[in-house]
Design a protein around this motif. Sequence first.
Motif, PDB file in Angstrom:
ATOM      1  N   LYS A   1      -2.511  22.615 -20.873  1.00 40.62           N
ATOM      2  CA  LYS A   1      -1.862  21.128 -20.827  1.00 40.62           C
ATOM      3  C   LYS A   1      -2.060  20.416 -22.116  1.00 40.62           C
ATOM      4  O   LYS A   1      -3.198  20.484 -22.659  1.00 40.62           O
ATOM      5  CB  LYS A   1      -2.258  20.403 -19.831  1.00 40.62           C
TER       6      LYS A   1
ATOM      7  N   LYS B   1      -1.335  16.974 -24.539  1.00 36.99           N
ATOM      8  CA  LYS B   1      -1.096  15.297 -24.477  1.00 36.99           C
ATOM      9  C   LYS B   1       0.097  14.974 -25.065  1.00 36.99           C
ATOM     10  O   LYS B   1       0.126  15.246 -26.247  1.00 36.99           O
ATOM     11  CB  LYS B   1      -2.360  14.539 -24.682  1.00 36.99           C
TER      12      LYS B   1
ATOM     13  N   ASP C   1       1.528  16.030 -20.761  1.00 34.64           N
ATOM     14  CA  ASP C   1       0.746  14.767 -19.988  1.00 34.64           C
ATOM     15  C   ASP C   1       1.260  13.583 -20.708  1.00 34.64           C
ATOM     16  O   ASP C   1       0.639  13.464 -22.125  1.00 34.64           O
ATOM     17  CB  ASP C   1      -0.735  14.995 -19.565  1.00 34.64           C
TER      18      ASP C   1
ATOM     19  N   ASN D   1       0.478  10.469 -20.192  1.00 38.35           N
ATOM     20  CA  ASN D   1      -0.534   9.224 -19.792  1.00 38.35           C
ATOM     21  C   ASN D   1       0.199   7.903 -19.733  1.00 38.35           C
ATOM     22  O   ASN D   1      -0.189   6.665 -20.184  1.00 38.35           O
ATOM     23  CB  ASN D   1      -1.738   9.085 -20.684  1.00 38.35           C
TER      24      ASN D   1
ATOM     25  N   GLU E   1       3.698  15.171 -16.735  1.00 37.55           N
ATOM     26  CA  GLU E   1       2.761  14.209 -15.915  1.00 37.55           C
ATOM     27  C   GLU E   1       2.885  12.866 -16.397  1.00 37.55           C
ATOM     28  O   GLU E   1       2.944  12.382 -17.653  1.00 37.55           O
ATOM     29  CB  GLU E   1       1.127  14.544 -16.328  1.00 37.55           C
TER      30      GLU E   1
ATOM     31  N   ASP F   1       0.267  10.701 -12.176  1.00 35.11           N
ATOM     32  CA  ASP F   1      -0.802  10.972 -12.122  1.00 35.11           C
ATOM     33  C   ASP F   1      -1.772   9.381 -12.095  1.00 35.11           C
ATOM     34  O   ASP F   1      -2.218   9.034 -10.895  1.00 35.11           O
ATOM     35  CB  ASP F   1      -1.334  11.409 -13.639  1.00 35.11           C
ATOM     36  N   GLU F   2      -1.544   8.659 -13.174  1.00 36.89           N
ATOM     37  CA  GLU F   2      -2.085   7.403 -12.933  1.00 36.89           C
ATOM     38  C   GLU F   2      -1.607   6.475 -11.938  1.00 36.89           C
ATOM     39  O   GLU F   2      -2.227   5.729 -11.272  1.00 36.89           O
ATOM     40  CB  GLU F   2      -1.772   6.559 -14.419  1.00 36.89           C
TER      41      GLU F   2
ATOM     42  N   LYS G   1      -6.875  13.414  -8.643  1.00 42.26           N
ATOM     43  CA  LYS G   1      -8.323  13.626  -9.142  1.00 42.26           C
ATOM     44  C   LYS G   1      -9.360  13.125  -8.264  1.00 42.26           C
ATOM     45  O   LYS G   1      -9.550  11.847  -8.115  1.00 42.26           O
ATOM     46  CB  LYS G   1      -8.275  12.776 -10.357  1.00 42.26           C
TER      47      LYS G   1
HETATM   48 MG   LIG Z   1      -2.659  12.845 -16.498  1.00 40.11          MG
END
Ligand SMILES: [Mg+2]
Length: 331
Positions: A161, A163, A192, A194, A220, A245-246, A269
């Motif tokens: 993964k 970022k 990802d 974020n 993600e 995710d978030e 998570k």
């Molecule tokens: Mg994430």
Amino acid sequence: MRYQLEFRPIARKFRRSLVTSHGIWEVREAIILRLTDINGKVGWGEIAPISWFGSETLEQALDFCRQLPKEITQEIIYSIPAHLPACQFGFESALEGLGTGDWGLGTGDWEVMKAKTSPSSPSSPSSPPPSPLTYSALLPAGEAALHQWRSLWEEGYRTFKWKIGVGEIAEELKLFDSLIQSLPASAKLRLDANGGLNYQQAHTWLQACDNLAIEIEFIEQPLPVDQFSQMLALSQAYGTAIALDESVATLKQLADCYEKGWRDVFVIKPAIIGSPSRLRQFFQQHEIDAVFSSVFETAIARQTALKLAAELSLHNRAVGFGVNHFFAQEL
Ligand SMILES: [Mg+2]
Ligand SMILES: O=C(O)CCC(=O)c1ccccc1C(=O)O
């Protein structure tokens, strides 16, 4: 049954600071707790919040622990409020683990436990432990990913993964291209953001992924949490999958997003989502495409999180627990 409660704050420094679109993260702080029953049986738990992700703060978790009596009950544990999801996880998993010695963590001693959960300990291996699960390794952000994947590949990782949404998009797309070129054909890659992209940039990334000969497993959290309907539209417009995710940091958010029609991937998570028993309940009621993921917890929370992953993940998705290479020392 009453349980004697003890807890201690801990801190571990990242070997390389974690760079995401939320900023730079240098030190992982958490709380380790120990429950002891009248027979001397011990259960360990870990509270590892990430407030920028939507859980309580470490300070709120500490305040909660401090106001508890020295002896607590199951009733107290199962009535921890929803705004303390990492506390729900930490206390419930300590209770569940009472008297079990899985993974060699079955010690009652603080010093022994400290050694076992330290990043340099052989019982917290940097390579994946034997289990039915496959692991995804987290690459460092930016250019460092271009060479770091090799040592992780040698450790046995096949899913990675990376970022995005951290630097300039044009620069990141170039790095992405180099990364795709250098990764072996049998590697899997997930991205990802974020929540760090805008709508236009998300289109650009999804287009870039759809145009590749190889499949990107998913992107993600491309957009911020408040842009659910835009993410739903993106997930319907592109072949590349999108994982929330978030947006699904807590059980309430998970249920809300499911309700509102999300059927693409969900990142879970366990250590911050809330009560493990309510998580199990949700999975019994809804078949979701889940990817389990680390919050940089120690071996204590990791044990419960991976147990939940092995129990609950239906789809053949690597778990995002290949993160130990981010840790170096205890503070
Ligand atoms: Mg994430
Ligand atoms: O999920 C993974 O593969 C690794 C863990 C990870 O990326 C992560 C770890 C801590 C906090 C946030 C995140 C994230 O997924 O955004």
